[in-house]
Design an enzyme around this catalytic site. Structure first.
Site, PDB file in Angstrom:
ATOM      1  N   LYS A  38       0.840  -1.198   0.000  1.00 28.68           N
ATOM      2  CA  LYS A  38       0.000   0.000   0.000  1.00 28.68           C
ATOM      3  C   LYS A  38       0.877   1.251   0.000  1.00 28.68           C
ATOM      4  CE  LYS A  38      -0.324   0.230   5.054  1.00 28.68           C
ATOM      5  NZ  LYS A  38      -1.225   0.314   6.221  1.00 28.68           N
ATOM      6  N   TYR A 270      14.554  30.672   7.032  1.00 29.73           N
ATOM      7  CA  TYR A 270      13.459  31.480   7.554  1.00 29.73           C
ATOM      8  C   TYR A 270      13.503  31.620   9.068  1.00 29.73           C
ATOM      9  CZ  TYR A 270      11.285  31.027   2.933  1.00 29.73           C
ATOM     10  OH  TYR A 270      11.017  31.069   1.585  1.00 29.73           O
TER      11      TYR A 270
END
Length: 379
Positions: A38, A270
């Site tokens: 999956k 940042y």
């Protein structure tokens, strides 16, 4: 793909997948093994890993969504395949016609399977899922008799064949957790009721990766192995990958995009959560949270560059992050950076990044995004 990209790529060693399948089969020698592929095989590539797992002896494949299962069939992947995460109106008929076993947890699903089987003119292969205590998907014990009775009736009419009875552990990755024994007992009781009512499943299955490794009494006819298939430990409490005999299949690599010298007191990324303590060289790594690098690992995530482990300096941005290489470092643009791989090679691991981001290694590998190409080795 075979060409190695220059910005970043995830190298997938299919020999590691095969080796992990063999190791897991040795842990459960009397049971068949399902390779759970999956979420694009936990980020590793569903078709390639499914094929490698089958080559090493996996007799079943497992997916969550119908789309994943149907994509495997469209790619030519054969063998037994179970799909378990269904919603009303799902592509039941397409799954039945593609020889996909489907999971049923409630009456609504059984009703839709029967209708789809009639439309397809074929018998649907169904696994009845019991909720033995996880509290997610699966039929509650109070509703089990109704669901089993309806499934037996559907078998009698020929629309359904019950090929499996199954459930899923909540805490198998926590050795000694009291819920494990309770769920095992509940599963045995619900299975006994189903068999008494006329269900004769091909496979009874409960064990996930941690249970496969530590709970032989839970193996029954089939074990479902997910994260361990890709060489990652299901939980630190169970041991490292190496201690469990597993080898990580994914190595995430990038190239240094820029190396430059900056003065002391220079802010990095940042918010300037990191400033340089002295003149130093900074290295720019061109991957970020858009590629799946967890922003929560800002200031902590480890990388291997120039033979040394460095940490993310400042915040991880959308497309890039920075490491402080130190004043005398000789790393240069184009040098290979390993974000995670195999501890046996001295590389940081997915578990290391999970610790840095306060999450689990499952999330680290599955979140690596689609713009990071997968490069397959030993295919």
């Amino acid at each position: 793909m075979n060409e190695t990209p220059t910005r970043a790529y995830a190298e997938i060693d299919l020999d590691a997948v095969r080796g992990n399948v063999r190791t897991l089969r040795e842990r459960a020698p009397r049971a068949e093994l399902m390779a759970v592929v999956k979420s694009n095989a936990y980020g590793h590539g569903a078709v390639e890993c499914a094929t490698a797992a089958q080559q090493a002896g996996a007799t079943w494949l497992g997916t969550a969504t119908p789309g994943e299962a149907l994509a495997l069939r469209a790619a030519g992947v054969g063998g037994r395949l179970l799909c378990w995460l269904w919603t009303p109106g799902g592509p039941w008929r397409e799954a039945i016609e593609a020889d996909i076993d489907v999971s049923v947890s409630g009456m609504w699903a059984l009703d839709e399977v029967r209708e789809a089987a009639r439309a397809a003119g074929r018998t649907a292969r169904v696994h009845l899922k019991a909720d033995t205590g996880l509290g997610r998907n699966g039929c509650q014990p109070a509703d089990w008799a109704e669901l089993v009775g309806a499934a037996v009736a559907a078998q009698a009419e020929g629309t359904v064949r019950v090929t499996g009875v199954w459930s899923h552990f909540a805490c198998a990755d926590e050795p000694g957790h009291p819920s494990v024994a309770l769920q095992l007992a509940a599963f045995r009781d619900l299975l006994a009721h189903a068999e008494k009512e006329g269900v004769d499943p091909e496979v009874r299955h409960l064990a996930n990766s941690p249970a496969t490794l530590t709970l032989p009494e839970s193996h029954f006819d089939l074990v479902r192995t997910g994260i361990a298939l890709y060489g990652i430990s299901p939980a630190p409490e169970l041991g490292t990958s190496a201690e469990l005999g597993l080898r990580p299949a994914m190595t995430l690599k990038a190239s240094l995009a820029l190396v430059k010298t900056v003065p002391a007191g220079h802010g990095v990324s940042y918010g300037h959560h990191y400033t340089t303590g002295a003149e130093t060289r900074l290295g720019l790594i061109p991957v970020g949270y858009a590629d799946g690098i967890p922003r929560h690992a800002s200031g902590r995530g480890p990388v291997l560059v120039g033979g040394k482990i460095r940490r993310v300096a400042g915040r991880v941005a959308m497309d890039q992050f920075v490491v402080d290489l130190g004043p005398g470092d000789l790393a240069h643009e184009g040098a290979t950076v390993v974000l995670f791989g195999d501890a046996a090679r001295g590389e940081p691991t997915a578990e290391d990044w999970a610790e840095a981001a306060d999450t689990i290694a499952y999330e680290i590998v599955t979140r690596i995004g689609g713009r990071v190409p997968r490069v397959y080795r030993n295919g």
